[in-house]
Design a protein around this motif. Structure first.
Motif, mmCIF file in Angstrom:
data_model
loop_
_atom_site.group_PDB
_atom_site.id
_atom_site.type_symbol
_atom_site.label_atom_id
_atom_site.label_comp_id
_atom_site.label_asym_id
_atom_site.label_seq_id
_atom_site.Cartn_x
_atom_site.Cartn_y
_atom_site.Cartn_z
ATOM 1 N N THR A 25 0.835 -1.202 0.000
ATOM 2 C CA THR A 25 0.000 0.000 0.000
ATOM 3 C C THR A 25 0.865 1.246 0.000
ATOM 4 N N ASP A 28 1.986 2.094 3.509
ATOM 5 C CA ASP A 28 3.063 1.221 4.000
ATOM 6 C C ASP A 28 4.404 1.633 3.403
ATOM 7 N N TYR A 61 -7.655 -1.842 -0.838
ATOM 8 C CA TYR A 61 -6.380 -2.452 -0.457
ATOM 9 C C TYR A 61 -5.366 -2.336 -1.603
ATOM 10 N N GLY A 63 -2.477 -0.418 -4.110
ATOM 11 C CA GLY A 63 -1.129 0.099 -3.901
ATOM 12 C C GLY A 63 -0.279 -0.185 -5.126
#
Length: 306
Positions: A25, A28, A61, A63
């Protein structure tokens, strides 16, 4: 993990994270890299510009991930292969060589960094010595760590390539003097505990090696004074042959140690600079004989040609 304080290191770290698999992501990646989301997007674009297929995944979710089935192939080298690859790029100019060297240093064994950081060269080398000898010596030079060379304790100051041969220079505590050894004559290297004081500030391993060659214990010791600049002398008298000592005036003092004097008169004549022979007396005789022969040749004297 790479030092992520530099932009280039962060881009490479991003690539490593993506290669670990799955979708990463944006949040992250930003946290891992210590940057904001906008900067992550810029780094992703850098990878795309390098033809690395990074895919953007939309959704809650979503990325980034590498394209399915894509993975950069690993480079697996033995020590000797790694040394050969690194040396092949050392000293090369141009952007391609520099970027290739940077990439290789990231995948080659970390212990090769010591060789890259410590190696000195007076001339290119086309063949590397045994990596089991070279790499421990390079690490010991960098870390100021004593080593056991065969049956001798040695403090290595530098690794030098000269005329295709590899040498280690340093201090021999048993002999109480600086010495140099050819790597192809060393059969084993073992790191010893502790450390030694680094060489004096300004120490140059390559220069030390060449001075050692010039002052080796040959049969004849030659002392000269030459009215010239060091640059003019070095065209005929390299550092491995002659030690040049400056004076306050226009004359330079030259010290050489040679096995035979026969070739020295021709070298002095080729300098085309005023010189005075201080020692040995027989060199004066040889120079005078050459001058007589050259004068005879110039005058067309057949007898001068023998």
């Amino acid at each position: 993990m790479a030092d992520v304080t530099r932009p280039t290191a962060r881009v490479l770290t991003l690539l490593e994270l993506l290669q670990s698999g799955g979708v990463r992501t944006l949040a992250d990646l930003a946290e891992r890299l210590g940057v904001d989301a906008r900067t992550v997007r810029r780094y992703v674009q850098h990878l795309v510009d390098l033809d690395i297929p990074v895919e953007s995944v939309r959704g809650r979710y979503g990325g980034y991930r590498l394209a399915r089935g894509h993975r950069l192939p690993p480079l697996m080298f033995g020590d000797d292969e790694a040394v050969a690859v690194l040396l092949g790029l050392t000293g090369r100019s141009g952007t391609a060589a520099q970027t290739a060297a940077a990439k290789l240093r990231r995948v080659l064994p970390a212990r090769l960094d010591a060789l890259h950081d410590t190696l000195e060269s007076t001339s290119p080398s086309t063949e590397a010595p045994d990596g089991a000898i070279l790499l421990p010596l390079a690490a010991a030079v960098r870390d100021h760590q004593p080593v056991r060379l065969d049956e001798r304790t040695f403090f290595p100051y530098g690794v030098v390539v000269h005329r295709g041969r590899w040498y280690v220079t340093g201090f021999d505590p048993a002999a109480g003097e600086r010495r140099s050894f050819r790597l192809d004559r060393i059969t084993g290297v073992r790191a010893l505990p502790g450390s030694f004081d680094p060489p004096p500030a300004g120490y140059d391993a390559a220069e030390s090696l060449l001075i050692g060659f010039a002052t080796a214990g040959y049969r004849h010791e030659v002392r000269l004074r030459v009215r010239a600049t060091p640059a003019q002398l070095r065209t005929r008298l390299p550092a491995s042959l002659a030690v040049i000592r400056s004076t306050d005036g226009p004359w330079l003092h030259i010290d050489m140690r040679v096995e035979s004097l026969d070739w020295v008169p021709a070298v002095l004549a080729s300098l085309d600079r005023p010189f005075v022979i201080e020692h040995p007396p027989e060199l004066r005789t040889l120079v005078a004989g050459l001058a007589t022969r050259l004068a005879g040749y110039a005058a067309g004297d057949d007898s001068a040609a023998g």
